[in-house]
Write a protein that holds these residues in place. Sequence first.
Motif, short mmCIF file in Angstrom:
data_model
loop_
_atom_site.label_atom_id
_atom_site.label_comp_id
_atom_site.label_asym_id
_atom_site.label_seq_id
_atom_site.Cartn_x
_atom_site.Cartn_y
_atom_site.Cartn_z
N THR A 1 0.76 -1.22 -0.05
CA THR A 1 0.07 0.08 -0.15
C THR A 1 0.88 1.34 -0.11
N GLY A 2 2.10 1.06 0.02
CA GLY A 2 3.13 2.35 0.24
C GLY A 2 4.09 2.30 -0.68
N ASN A 3 4.11 1.89 -1.83
CA ASN A 3 5.23 1.64 -2.93
C ASN A 3 6.55 1.39 -2.19
N SER A 4 6.40 0.42 -0.92
CA SER A 4 7.67 0.05 -0.26
C SER A 4 8.26 -1.28 -0.84
N PHE A 5 7.58 -2.05 -1.68
CA PHE A 5 8.14 -3.27 -2.13
C PHE A 5 9.39 -3.08 -2.62
N PHE B 1 -4.40 0.74 -2.99
CA PHE B 1 -4.40 2.00 -2.42
C PHE B 1 -5.79 2.41 -1.91
N ARG C 1 3.79 -9.07 -6.49
CA ARG C 1 3.49 -7.68 -5.69
C ARG C 1 2.26 -7.11 -6.64
N HIS C 2 1.24 -6.87 -5.79
CA HIS C 2 0.09 -6.08 -6.04
C HIS C 2 0.07 -4.71 -5.24
N SER C 3 -0.24 -3.65 -5.88
CA SER C 3 -0.21 -2.39 -5.21
C SER C 3 -1.87 -2.02 -5.04
#
Lengths: 336, 188
Positions: free
Chosen positions: B11-15, B53, B49-51
């Motif tokens: 949820t935070g583009n942290s991957f 928001f 990875r799935h984003s």
Amino acid sequence: MDPWKLPISSAIQRKRLLSQSYTSHASASPSDLACADRASDVIYLLLIEPQVITSKFSVFSFLFVIGAQNAWDILLEEESMTRITTSCAELDKILGGGISCKEVTEIGGVPGIGKTQLGIQLAVNVQIPSYYGGLGGKAIYIDTEGSFMVERVLQIAEACTEDMTEYGRFLGKSIQARQVEMGPKDFLENIYYFRVCSYTEQIGLENYLDKFISEHRDVKIVVIDSVAFQFRQDFDDLAQRTRVLSAMALKLMKLAKKFSLAVVLLNQVTTKVIESSFQLALALGDSWSHSCTNRLILYWNGEERYAYIDKSPSLRSASAPYSVTSRGIRNSSSNS
Amino acid sequence: MDRGSVVYVDTGNSFSSRRIHHFLCENGGPPSKQDDTGIVQRVMSRILRHSVFDINLLFNVLHQLEFVLGSQEYREGCKVQLLIIDSVSSLITPVLGGGSSQGYSLMTSLGVLLKKLAHEHDIAILVTNHMVGGERGNPKPALGESWKSIPHVRLLLSCDYETNTCNISTLKHPSLQAASRSASFVIG
């Protein structure tokens, strides 16, 4: 079994199948199904023609969720992504090359440390053309405090053009032959400036940004200076403020991912009282501090300005000195 | 194809795939030159990875996953063994409170759905929560009392900046005794 012969109740759904170019079941290849960006389309196909799709199911099931990407593909993409330089070599080094796109970076510091200067420098540097190693994009600058001085931007843009010309000369005439010279005025034209005077305007602008950027696809950075200012006054209900800020953070994350741009938030500091001792902390509270991907803290160390990576998923915690000169952000004078 | 897969909801583009590559490769050079055996590529290809928001999109993703996991043919293919949601509090905080109870009901139905997925399909689910300031400056988890009953195990991470060591302790565990256990580790 062709889609128009399927026992579909609604003509609209039949039309949808055809519009997706599934003219026969053989043409619905696994990669098409896997790339279908609407879950409803694929699941619909699964429901009506299970025996057809299941033979190709093994590839689809490997994705599990439509829109997911695997880590190896992401790694290859990231390796080829250009970062936005800060014009300070030390700072670029600790950032792994510069500010990266698709991420939200928060930069916080005491007043006068150079946050606005860094914001302006990034808004100029994002426009460096690709043959000089930049992104060649445009910038959006959202000013909540009124600290954006056009004369300063012109000064930084002039210094940038001079640096680019010198670099071009260093590389030889071949580059100059095919490029169009970018002058300082071109840099100013490529920065979209918004001035907001209240938190409602700020929230409204963030909601509008999606539409704006869809129409201006070459925007590669959004700088908000500063994100805290409008929220620190006039907000009585702190719980509501937390809700509004977390919703805003999610929207900015979504913008960064959707349009592959960098979002840079400049934040102020506040004093936190912990067991009768004072400590400087970034404004907007603890819940906001979780909302960014990366965080950079700017601080004074004696007479020198330093930047410290406080939070990052992939970068090591490190400090680097930098200085604010008449030409913009540059390496610290004690090093060069 | 009997190895497990991981689904990471970000949820935070942290991957950071670069970080995963560091963990897998000891010397961490550019990926294309590194991998003779192809094992790093195979391992990384199994992490998806799935984003997300929006909390409604998260429900969408989880229902899709439930549908796929429940289908006949999936059982012969690659199995999801770990689902990570990072972080669930950033999705729930915008909808929680404000006079209406819709946020709480969303949170509870999310919890129930996660428990169902974990139980029916043998998946380990890891969700991350944030610590925020509570009374008198003591940190407390962002998702409070109502969320407490949903996870089976609750772990608390803290970091000591001076010594650069981190500490993990159990706040809740179904089989351990009342006294919380803890361990220290470093992040390299």
